[in-house]
Design a protein around this motif. Structure first.
Motif, PDB file in Angstrom:
ATOM      1  N   PHE A   8     -10.558   5.959   1.480  1.00 17.11           N
ATOM      2  CA  PHE A   8      -9.495   6.175   0.497  1.00 17.11           C
ATOM      3  C   PHE A   8     -10.051   6.129  -0.925  1.00 17.11           C
ATOM      4  O   PHE A   8      -9.646   6.917  -1.790  1.00 17.11           O
ATOM      5  CB  PHE A   8      -8.384   5.134   0.662  1.00 17.11           C
ATOM      6  N   VAL A  36     -10.657   1.466   3.682  1.00 15.70           N
ATOM      7  CA  VAL A  36     -10.783   1.170   2.248  1.00 15.70           C
ATOM      8  C   VAL A  36     -11.799   2.103   1.600  1.00 15.70           C
ATOM      9  O   VAL A  36     -11.557   2.676   0.521  1.00 15.70           O
ATOM     10  CB  VAL A  36     -11.186  -0.301   2.045  1.00 15.70           C
ATOM     11  N   VAL A  60      -5.421   0.865  -2.588  1.00 13.41           N
ATOM     12  CA  VAL A  60      -6.441   0.343  -1.677  1.00 13.41           C
ATOM     13  C   VAL A  60      -6.554  -1.173  -1.785  1.00 13.41           C
ATOM     14  O   VAL A  60      -6.922  -1.850  -0.820  1.00 13.41           O
ATOM     15  CB  VAL A  60      -7.802   1.013  -1.980  1.00 13.41           C
ATOM     16  N   GLY A  63      -9.200   8.367   6.053  1.00 12.10           N
ATOM     17  CA  GLY A  63      -8.519   7.128   5.703  1.00 12.10           C
ATOM     18  C   GLY A  63      -7.206   6.953   6.436  1.00 12.10           C
ATOM     19  O   GLY A  63      -6.892   5.854   6.917  1.00 12.10           O
ATOM     20  N   ASN A 112       0.825  -1.200   0.000  1.00  8.28           N
ATOM     21  CA  ASN A 112       0.000   0.000   0.000  1.00  8.28           C
ATOM     22  C   ASN A 112       0.865   1.258   0.000  1.00  8.28           C
ATOM     23  O   ASN A 112       0.604   2.213  -0.752  1.00  8.28           O
ATOM     24  CB  ASN A 112      -0.925  -0.006   1.225  1.00  8.28           C
TER      25      ASN A 112
END
Length: 320
Positions: free
Chosen positions: A84, A81, A204, A126, A18
């Motif tokens: 974002f 998730v 994500v 996020g 990520n």
């Protein structure tokens, strides 16, 4: 348990993936890019530049409510998730605002600032939920090293995308000047926003696939949260000292921020590509230092490392 260790390795690997993808995207999209985009559109006043820099930070106060939203969704992973993805959807819509006839620049700029602020609001939600998740999943004895490595990967990927973006924008600017259409420079900035948003959206995916894992003895993140619990830290004198530090640092940084941007663009006429080259050099060095910083945090704690870093940051302004 071997199964738990395997899950933790998989989860930490997802956090690293990520960070890499997010770094590639974030290296293409920044406040600097939006400031250059606004200036390419013909903005001559520092007021709008100040708003682009300051408004997302002002709206960031709302991140205090993140625990309440996490409770409604269920856990930090799902909330992380979703927020974002929402942030990058807004970012993808931002370039649509760049097409206009140029007659109503005030309305155009107001919409640009609004969309940039909404993007940051979702992004803040996020980030808070991501760090809540990391806090529950990564044991404290190795947390500093993990953070140092993840940030080193993230920064290194940012540098790569910043170099590519800077080179592309320099070439595009040169082309626009050669064909006598310097006003078309903004197309390069818009392309950076689109590609950056897509890369950050792809970041994500590793989080969505990652297993949920609590560190041993950690608090259940889904237990009921109320406003009293959210504001409880403000009754702690130690926390107030930390807030004073953060507020003073932000105030000092904000005073110089707008002036530095405008001086680079208006007085020195530094192109966006050259701006990225300078920032990329700085972040490249950070990537080298960060793993060591993470080990230092685990060994000596945050205050000594923070103090040394703060002194270096303050001295850097002398050389500007």
């Amino acid at each position: 348990m071997p199964g738990r260790k395997s899950q933790r390795r998989r989860l930490i690997s997802s956090f690293y993936q990520n960070g890499a993808l997010w770094g590639l995207g974030n290296g293409l999209v920044s406040s600097s890019l939006v400031v250059y985009l606004a200036n390419a559109y013909g903005v001559e006043r520092g007021f709008w530049t100040s708003l682009i820099i300051a408004t997302p930070r002002l709206i960031g106060v709302l991140r205090l409510g993140t625990p309440l939203w996490i409770e409604k969704v269920g856990n930090p992973q799902r909330f992380c998730v979703r927020t974002f993805l929402a942030a990058n959807l807004v970012l993808l819509l931002l370039p649509l605002n760049s097409w206009g006839d140029g007659e109503n620049s005030e309305a155009w700029l107001a919409m640009l600032v609004t969309m940039w602020t909404v993007y940051h609001l979702f992004d803040y939600f996020g980030i808070v939920s991501l760090w809540a998740w990391i806090g529950h999943a990564v044991p404290s004895p190795i947390r500093g090293r993990f953070i140092g490595r993840r940030l080193a990967i993230l920064n290194a990927c940012q540098v790569v995308s910043m170099i590519l973006s800077g080179w592309a924008n320099i070439e595009w600017r040169s082309h626009c000047n050669q064909v006598g259409r310097p006003e078309d420079i903004w197309y390069g900035y818009v392309l950076c926003v689109c590609v950056g948003a897509l890369l950050m959206a792809s970041a994500v995916w590793p989080l969505a696939r990652a297993p949920w894992l609590d560190a041993k003895g950690s608090q259940d993140p889904t237990e009921s949260t109320g406003l009293r619990q959210i504001f409880a830290p403000y009754g702690d004198r130690v926390f107030w000292r930390f807030l004073h530090y953060g507020a003073w640092f932000s105030l000092s940084n904000g005073i110089a921020g707008t002036a530095m941007f405008l001086y680079r663009i208006r007085v020195l006429d530094i192109s966006y590509g050259a701006h990225l080259a300078m920032d990329g050099t700085s972040q490249g060095i950070q990537s080298i230092v960060m793993p060591w910083s993470g080990k230092a945090l685990d060994r000596w704690g945050g205050v000594p490392v923070l103090t040394i870093a703060q002194v270096l940051v303050a001295l850097s302004m002398v050389f500007f």
